[in-house]
Design an enzyme around this catalytic site. Structure first.
Site, PDB file in Angstrom:
ATOM      1  CG  ASP A   1      37.785  40.447  38.286  1.00 42.16           C
ATOM      2  OD1 ASP A   1      38.926  40.015  38.031  1.00 42.16           O
ATOM      3  OD2 ASP A   1      37.592  41.520  38.875  1.00 42.16           O
TER       4      ASP A   1
ATOM      5  CG  HIS B   1      44.052  32.806  33.481  1.00 42.56           C
ATOM      6  ND1 HIS B   1      43.137  33.810  33.742  1.00 42.56           N
ATOM      7  CD2 HIS B   1      45.287  33.361  33.661  1.00 42.56           C
ATOM      8  CE1 HIS B   1      43.787  34.926  34.056  1.00 42.56           C
ATOM      9  NE2 HIS B   1      45.089  34.676  34.021  1.00 42.56           N
TER      10      HIS B   1
ATOM     11  CB  THR C   1      42.065  47.202  24.673  1.00 39.67           C
ATOM     12  OG1 THR C   1      41.339  47.967  25.656  1.00 39.67           O
ATOM     13  CG2 THR C   1      41.155  46.936  23.490  1.00 39.67           C
ATOM     14  CD  GLU C   2      41.852  48.659  28.828  1.00 45.54           C
ATOM     15  OE1 GLU C   2      41.570  49.685  28.166  1.00 45.54           O
ATOM     16  OE2 GLU C   2      41.111  47.659  28.872  1.00 45.54           O
TER      17      GLU C   2
ATOM     18  CG  LEU D   1      23.763  30.944  23.945  1.00 43.78           C
ATOM     19  CD1 LEU D   1      23.001  31.945  24.793  1.00 43.78           C
ATOM     20  CD2 LEU D   1      24.642  30.046  24.811  1.00 43.78           C
TER      21      LEU D   1
END
Length: 239
Positions: free
Chosen positions: A21, A38, A67-68, A132
């Site tokens: 975030d 981003h 999804t939002e 990983l």
């Protein structure tokens, strides 16, 4: 003493999940377009994936697109899709060469066919790697995941499901639940992320914005985790 030297490698979390975030706020603070935030966030993804591999963390799950998130401005969504496609193209060889197994949590059917092809190619080309496990949560929502799991159970005619039955029907089937959840940017919520899997997860919140989440910040989160007294609902007797 360097922070890395304070880590107890016998108490490493097996599964680390991160809510990434703060990309937009990082850009806004610098009077830059959100897509630049981003773009810098992708650089942090590369660093944290590599660091997780070096620390022998078994599973890393990053919440990349919910999804939002489709409700964001069209231009920003297009930019995110472009970054995703570029990331998969650029990082595939690195994942193959470093024994990283790439997996997806979420429903990718809503993405364009070219992006679906890149995703499926990365999954296929890394499926035999046993280092990983790198989960990228894309078009992911935990309530939707749980609903999907119950539909799977209904289709299998499992009318009295156990906890394990439900776990086996989730995207994370076969993986350990997260030991540590990290959320950057100081927000204190889990945003429809891994609601079932986070039942006993230790949560670490940092004010650091995701593009600034450095190696040292990751060490801080792990050191903090290793100081926790994990009782899983029980009581530990004093010795």
């Amino acid at each position: 003493m360097p922070l890395k030297d304070k880590i107890n490698f016998s108490l490493m979390p097996k599964h680390v999940a991160i809510i990434m975030d703060g990309n937009g706020r990082w850009a806004k603070k610098r009077l830059l377009p959100r897509i630049i935030g981003h773009t810098n966030g992708v650089k942090t993804v590369k660093n944290i994936v590599e660091l997780s591999r070096k620390l022998n963390i078994r599973v890393l799950t990053l919440y990349a697109f919910s999804t939002e998130n489709w409700t964001r401005p069209e231009e920003e969504v297009k930019g995110l899709m472009s970054l995703l496609k570029k990331y998969l193209k650029n990082e595939l060889e690195n994942m193959k060469n470093n024994n990283i197994s790439f997996k997806i949590l979420g429903d990718i059917s809503k993405f364009s066919q070219d992006i679906q092809n890149e995703i499926n190619n990365a999954i296929e080309q890394t499926k035999t790697n046993n280092g990983l496990i790198f989960n990228l949560a894309l078009n992911y929502g935990s309530r939707q995941e749980i609903l999907r799991a119950f539909k799977i159970l209904i289709e299998k005619n499992i009318t009295n499901p156990s906890i394990q039955d439900i776990s086996n029907a989730l995207y994370t089937a076969g993986l350990p639940d997260p030991d540590l959840l990290i959320r950057t940017s100081g927000e204190i919520r889990i945003s429809n992320f891994l609601l079932w899997q986070l039942a006993y997860t230790e949560i670490y919140i940092t004010d650091v914005l995701w593009p600034d989440f450095s190696e040292e910040e990751f060490y801080k989160a792990i050191i903090n985790f290793q100081k926790r007294d994990r009782r899983f609902g029980g009581i530990k007797e004093d010795k």
